[in-house]
Scaffold this motif. Sequence first.
Motif, short mmCIF file in Angstrom:
data_model
loop_
_atom_site.label_atom_id
_atom_site.label_comp_id
_atom_site.label_asym_id
_atom_site.label_seq_id
_atom_site.Cartn_x
_atom_site.Cartn_y
_atom_site.Cartn_z
N UNK A 168 0.80 -1.22 0.00
CA UNK A 168 0.00 0.00 0.00
C UNK A 168 0.83 1.27 0.00
N UNK A 169 2.09 1.17 0.42
CA UNK A 169 2.97 2.34 0.47
C UNK A 169 3.80 2.50 -0.79
N UNK A 170 3.54 1.66 -1.82
CA UNK A 170 4.28 1.80 -3.08
C UNK A 170 4.03 3.19 -3.66
N UNK A 171 4.99 3.67 -4.42
CA UNK A 171 4.85 4.99 -5.02
C UNK A 171 5.14 6.12 -4.04
N UNK A 172 5.65 5.79 -2.86
CA UNK A 172 6.03 6.81 -1.88
C UNK A 172 7.45 6.51 -1.38
N UNK A 173 8.00 7.45 -0.65
CA UNK A 173 9.32 7.25 -0.05
C UNK A 173 9.20 6.87 1.43
N UNK A 174 7.99 6.50 1.86
CA UNK A 174 7.78 6.17 3.27
C UNK A 174 8.55 4.91 3.67
N UNK A 175 9.12 4.96 4.85
CA UNK A 175 9.94 3.85 5.36
C UNK A 175 9.15 3.07 6.40
N UNK A 176 8.97 1.76 6.22
CA UNK A 176 8.24 0.97 7.23
C UNK A 176 8.92 1.06 8.59
N UNK A 177 8.13 1.18 9.63
CA UNK A 177 8.67 1.24 10.97
C UNK A 177 9.08 2.63 11.40
N UNK A 178 9.41 3.48 10.43
CA UNK A 178 9.79 4.86 10.74
C UNK A 178 8.68 5.84 10.40
N UNK A 179 8.11 5.67 9.21
CA UNK A 179 7.08 6.59 8.75
C UNK A 179 5.68 6.02 8.85
N UNK A 180 5.55 4.72 8.92
CA UNK A 180 4.23 4.09 9.07
C UNK A 180 4.37 2.73 9.75
#
Length: 395
Positions: A329-341
Amino acid sequence: MKRVLIITGNRTFQPLTGGHIRTAVIAQSLARLGYSVHLYCFAGRQEDYGASSSRMDAIEPNLVQETHLGLAIGITQALLRRLGRSRGWQHALMRRGWVPASLKMAIAKADVILADTPYCPPIPGPWAGKPWLMISHNLEYKLLQLGTSAERRSAAWMQAQEAAAPRVYSDILACAEEDQQFFRQHDGSGSRQIPQVGCAVMPDSYVVPTGTRERIRAELGVGDEIRLLAFSGSGFGPNLTALAAVKRFAKQHEGWLLAQGLRFLILGSMEPAAYREGALIVTSRVPQIAPYFAAADAGLNPVTTGSGANVKLFEYLAARLPVISTRFGARGTALVPGEDFIEMDALDLQPALAQFMAHDQPYWRAHAEAVWIRHQDSCDIQRVVAQALKVLPGF
């Protein structure tokens, strides 16, 4: 003032889907950057027909929306949509130049034309030398592969259209890394820039008046002790698949969710009517989404299929909601698992929800604000579009 024409399949404002939002915010960004923007909608919505053959709306300074309401196109759209067909019919009309005179007039006046998805090909005429760009929302052929039997039969045709896009259009605004790579691989000349213009949003659209959170929660009958997890979306295949997983989890773990004070707030046309059941609060379509985000405590994105990127994720960020999402679901973003979501498993939400419950609301509000600050350059559509215009022809 340079004139920009955006041609799209159906009425965009007010947006009802993630696709509408993407087109709408690109149009708004161009208008706010000083361009004169004419958004031409090839067809309207069901409620638009009957009074007139066209509709003109002034959306904001420098941005107007024209909707063609000819019955022939409207009936064709309604009939083929009910039959589960793709919008290939629209592509067939446009590429032959069988379009309303009002559209030809708008093209003649424009300096730059943006085609919203491959379903809007360049229209033959004396304007052939003008820059004609394509706005990509995803890889359409991959979505057709997930659709009805009729849509699946159109997937190979659409894949061929998308493979040809770098030769057909002056350039392409890609949505995510997936479609950007696809188009670059098929750009034989290597002359297209194909900048990534993600599913970013207008941040000011998610600012609400003081007291909105309390008002909406009162309308929903939700006390301060309840934490609402918002999941928004249209009745789009990947959303419906994700919703089915959430509903199964809610039923299987109803006691635990109620004891934890957790509720799923299901927003949008994923469900045809509002209802409440256990830990589910379903609103169906709402007139404005931002007030419901203000009432929520986190944004949920359990999507595991599809192409492109999920607009809802950018909406959650702009609304300053902490995000609970699958990695997909976080594809297409620069979000980092555990840090940003908080990363979740679509088949077992409990570990992610327990992680969310481990901290209080002030903690998550501060977390969401920090995430927004880190990623604002890729989430604020006006910043994203301004960067893309530096390399796109015609601007």
